[in-house]
Write a protein that holds these residues in place. Structure first.
Motif, PDB file in Angstrom:
ATOM      1  N   TYR A 296       0.910  -0.969   0.127  1.00  0.00           N
ATOM      2  CA  TYR A 296      -0.486  -0.173  -0.122  1.00  0.00           C
ATOM      3  C   TYR A 296       0.749   1.196   0.736  1.00  0.00           C
ATOM      4  CZ  TYR A 296      -4.560  -3.294   0.830  1.00  0.00           C
ATOM      5  OH  TYR A 296      -5.093  -3.748   0.355  1.00  0.00           O
ATOM      6  N   THR A 423       0.906   2.345   5.261  1.00  0.00           N
ATOM      7  CA  THR A 423       0.566   1.044   6.139  1.00  0.00           C
ATOM      8  C   THR A 423      -0.217   1.165   7.513  1.00  0.00           C
ATOM      9  OG1 THR A 423       2.012   0.479   4.273  1.00  0.00           O
ATOM     10  CG2 THR A 423       0.986  -1.458   6.367  1.00  0.00           C
ATOM     11  N   VAL A 427      -3.265   6.182   6.597  1.00  0.00           N
ATOM     12  CA  VAL A 427      -3.380   5.181   5.450  1.00  0.00           C
ATOM     13  C   VAL A 427      -4.639   6.125   4.203  1.00  0.00           C
ATOM     14  CG1 VAL A 427      -4.498   3.238   5.219  1.00  0.00           C
ATOM     15  CG2 VAL A 427      -3.863   3.774   6.989  1.00  0.00           C
ATOM     16  N   LEU A 429      -7.478   5.009   2.734  1.00  0.00           N
ATOM     17  CA  LEU A 429      -8.563   4.002   2.517  1.00  0.00           C
ATOM     18  C   LEU A 429      -8.868   4.150   1.012  1.00  0.00           C
ATOM     19  CD1 LEU A 429     -10.293   4.456   5.583  1.00  0.00           C
ATOM     20  CD2 LEU A 429      -9.054   2.546   5.083  1.00  0.00           C
ATOM     21  N   HIS A 435      -4.046  -6.535  -4.437  1.00  0.00           N
ATOM     22  CA  HIS A 435      -3.424  -7.015  -3.147  1.00  0.00           C
ATOM     23  C   HIS A 435      -2.432  -8.254  -3.578  1.00  0.00           C
ATOM     24  CE1 HIS A 435      -3.273  -8.952   1.292  1.00  0.00           C
ATOM     25  NE2 HIS A 435      -4.192  -9.097   0.147  1.00  0.00           N
ATOM     26  N   GLU A 460      -0.997  -5.448   5.642  1.00  0.00           N
ATOM     27  CA  GLU A 460      -1.853  -5.772   4.359  1.00  0.00           C
ATOM     28  C   GLU A 460      -2.852  -6.512   4.476  1.00  0.00           C
ATOM     29  OE1 GLU A 460       2.343  -3.903   2.309  1.00  0.00           O
ATOM     30  OE2 GLU A 460       1.739  -6.554   1.967  1.00  0.00           O
ATOM     31  N   ARG A 463      -6.076  -5.185   5.457  1.00  0.00           N
ATOM     32  CA  ARG A 463      -6.291  -4.128   4.054  1.00  0.00           C
ATOM     33  C   ARG A 463      -6.958  -5.540   3.687  1.00  0.00           C
ATOM     34  NH1 ARG A 463      -3.723   0.708   3.557  1.00  0.00           N
ATOM     35  NH2 ARG A 463      -5.121   1.070   1.876  1.00  0.00           N
ATOM     36  N   LYS A 467     -11.303  -6.060   2.019  1.00  0.00           N
ATOM     37  CA  LYS A 467     -11.816  -5.223   1.365  1.00  0.00           C
ATOM     38  C   LYS A 467     -11.993  -6.914   0.344  1.00  0.00           C
ATOM     39  CE  LYS A 467     -11.179  -3.534  -2.850  1.00  0.00           C
ATOM     40  NZ  LYS A 467     -11.269  -2.097  -2.867  1.00  0.00           N
ATOM     41  N   SER A 502      -7.847   3.056  10.477  1.00  0.00           N
ATOM     42  CA  SER A 502      -7.936   2.656   8.808  1.00  0.00           C
ATOM     43  C   SER A 502      -7.104   2.133   8.332  1.00  0.00           C
ATOM     44  CB  SER A 502      -7.948   4.332   7.922  1.00  0.00           C
ATOM     45  OG  SER A 502      -6.234   4.982   9.159  1.00  0.00           O
ATOM     46  N   GLY A 505      -8.451  -1.056   7.405  1.00  0.00           N
ATOM     47  CA  GLY A 505      -9.496  -0.912   6.378  1.00  0.00           C
ATOM     48  C   GLY A 505     -10.775  -0.100   6.650  1.00  0.00           C
TER      49      GLY A 505
END
Length: 611
Positions: A296, A423, A427, A429, A435, A460, A463, A467, A502, A505
């Protein structure tokens, strides 16, 4: 003007500085500014002439901390050894040709089985014009067999079987013996080509600290030196075949000192072997760290790599590779060009090839170099006492030592004591990325592989989960923020919570300023999120926070309530009794908290789908 010229600054002592510093610290001592590194080295807030130690006045002598060449890069520039990415032999040949016309000064790329078969055809006459900088790994025999004998080949086409063992998980002693014989044979055909690599990258990517990397390098170098001399090769010839590979991490001064300390340690070892001073210098190939990079906000990797490359050059390397900023998601021609240009800027604009050892003589750097070398020497002796580098790998002793350091690094990242921009702090968003699935390393029956890690991986993964939740629900996972009082009263904790969430995510849905229970009820009726965090000052909490929480917990029993901040110890039990699930504050584990919230949100989605 004469009066101005005659003015002088009043002389100040270290005690004067301490007194002034402690005034600004509002009661804390200067000692409170000290910090301890992962190498257990205590860093002082100020270094003075009292920290000065006698060192060589010029590079190329004494312990080689200042480099192996008298005039440094003025006469021996470091090689720009960017690893050319490719898919086909034709693409490699074309991209290498292009890179060499735009600043690249060494032939460097990752070896594949296909390229090993057509190595010479791909490179053509370039093999006689540029030095190599290739980690040949398991393909070394095939590569060397494809080359014509001659003294014109320079640089290195080298492999490190021990480093390969840490990646593959098997120890093949017979293959190691064959490799030793191949090194001797290659010396006859390619006298100026280095073929023995001491690669510390697996340890660095496993989470090792600088002390462990240096000690592993020294122990591996000793092992190879012993094996080659036992096979009949003279120690000076064996040393001329060696090149040391280091990854350069984010701690600028520590990484700079690491490279200087490496030369001190190797000089001491080779001196004990009876080697003359002119043959004791160390050749170093460096690359920017994989461990520090993120998927990210990849443009921040530009800053990380530039910082790492700067440290490597000041540390006195001979070969350098700078990774493209978007390498994790798949490098582009643009990012490859920028990576190469980082080194060109260091040469042509920062003029680092015009200054001989600019770091030399710094009280801080010299002290750090000495402490690092001493600690690394002690750990090297510990490796040798445990049977040497191979035994340390076979028994998992070294892996466990590295894992202990990685655990500390991960804890600091998880609690955001160690910031990873883009990260776990600051962050974005709204960012859309490809990914990257982290590799799952399987354990082997004989030895355990040292896993290749990155510090950002855990966030990660969060996140990635967020997602998936967004794809399942059609909206991003969100948490409600119940904001007590006026904006100026809630803003500090509101901003903290938005930044905190954040990192996983998770978006936030903030209420308007809340002053009454009825206003809070209206907000919760409109807020579908399972989690609600109360935000405000401690004064607002005590003024009407308890009353609001009690009413909301009764009206919305399905909601999970959190509190931004950490109340005084005597008040915490009351909040918990009234229904607060967790206090979210600056010292809590950000990763664990977010993982628990996402897990609960995943469970609620599963229940909805089942229904």
């Amino acid at each position: 003007m004469d009066q101005i010229r005659s003015q002088k600054f009043q002389k100040k002592s270290i005690d004067d500085w301490k007194e002034k510093a402690e005034q600004s610290l509002k009661g804390k001592t200067v000692e409170s500014l000290q910090s301890t590194t992962y190498e257990t080295i205590t860093l002082k807030p100020l270094y003075t002439k009292k920290d000065e130690r006698s060192i060589s006045e010029f590079p190329g002598g004494t312990d080689f901390r200042r480099g192996t060449s008298l005039l440094g890069y003025l006469t021996n520039e470091w090689k720009i050894a960017q690893k050319i990415p490719y898919k086909t032999a034709e693409e490699l040949s074309q991209k290498l040709e292009d890179a060499l016309t735009k600043g690249q000064t060494a032939i460097s790329f990752e070896i594949s089985n296909d390229i090993a078969d057509c190595f010479l055809e791909c490179l053509g006459e370039k093999v006689n014009s540029y030095p190599f900088a290739i980690n040949s790994k398991q393909f070394q025999t095939k590569l060397l067999a494809n080359l014509s004998s001659g003294s014109q080949l320079t640089g290195y086409i080298a492999s490190d079987p021990i480093a390969l063992f840490t990646e593959k998980g098997t120890i093949e002693m017979e293959a190691l013996q064959d490799w030793t014989a191949e090194i001797k044979q290659a010396d006859h055909h390619f006298p100026n080509l280095r073929t023995v690599l001491i690669d510390t990258t697996p340890y660095h990517n496993g989470g090792a600290n600088a002390v462990q990397e240096l000690a592993a390098a020294a122990a591996t170098g000793v092992y190879y030196l012993d094996k080659l001399t036992e096979s009949g090769m003279e120690s000076v010839r064996a040393l001329s075949k060696m090149v040391f590979q280091f990854s350069v991490g984010a701690n600028f001064f520590m990484e700079l000192a690491k490279l200087r300390a490496a030369r001190i340690i190797w000089n001491r070892i080779t001196e004990l072997y009876g080697v003359s001073e002119k043959d004791r210098g160390m050749q170093i190939a460096a690359e920017t760290s994989h461990f520090t990079k993120t998927v990210y906000d990849p443009h921040v990797n530009l800053l990380r790599s530039a910082n790492e490359a700067f440290a490597a050059v000041l540390g006195g390397v001979q070969y350098l590779h700078v990774a493209p900023f978007d390498e994790l998601a798949g490098a582009s021609p643009f990012s490859e060009r920028i990576a190469r240009n980082v080194q060109l800027i260091l040469k042509e604009e920062a003029l680092l090839n015009k200054v001989v050892d600019p770091a030399g003589g710094s009280w801080y750097i010299e002290t750090l170099t000495n402490e690092l070398a001493e600690k690394a020497w002690a750990f090297f002796q510990e490796i040798e006492a445990n049977g040497g580098i191979l035994e340390g790998i076979k028994t998992n002793w070294l892996k466990k030592k590295i894992a202990e350091v990685f655990t500390k690094k991960k804890q600091d990242a998880d609690t955001r004591k160690q910031s990873i921009v883009g990260t776990n702090v600051y962050v974005n968003l709204d960012e859309s990325v490809i990914h990257v699935k982290n590799e799952i390393v399987k354990e082997h029956a004989e030895i355990n592989i040292i896993p290749k890690r990155r510090l950002a991986e855990s966030f990660e993964e969060l996140r990635g989960k967020a997602k998936v939740l967004e794809e399942q629900k059609g909206v991003p996972p969100a948490l409600g923020l119940l904001c007590l009082g006026q904006l100026k009263q809630q803003k500090a904790r509101l901003d903290f919570m938005k930044g905190f969430l954040s990192a996983g995510g998770i978006k936030t849905v903030e209420s308007t300023p809340i002053f009454t229970i009825e206003e809070a009820r209206v907000y919760l009726n409109q807020q579908p999120s399972k989690f609600i965090c109360i935000c405000g000052t401690n004064e607002q909490y005590e003024l009407f926070g308890h009353e609001i929480l009690t009413a909301l917990k009764q009206d919305f029993p399905e909601k999970t309530f959190l509190l931004a901040g950490l109340p005084d110890k005597e008040n915490q039990s009351q909040w918990l009794a009234e229904g607060i699930k967790q206090f979210i504050h600056v010292k809590c584990n950000c990763y664990e908290t977010l993982a628990a919230i996402l897990k609960a949100l995943e469970a609620s989605v599963d229940e909805t789908q089942k229904a």
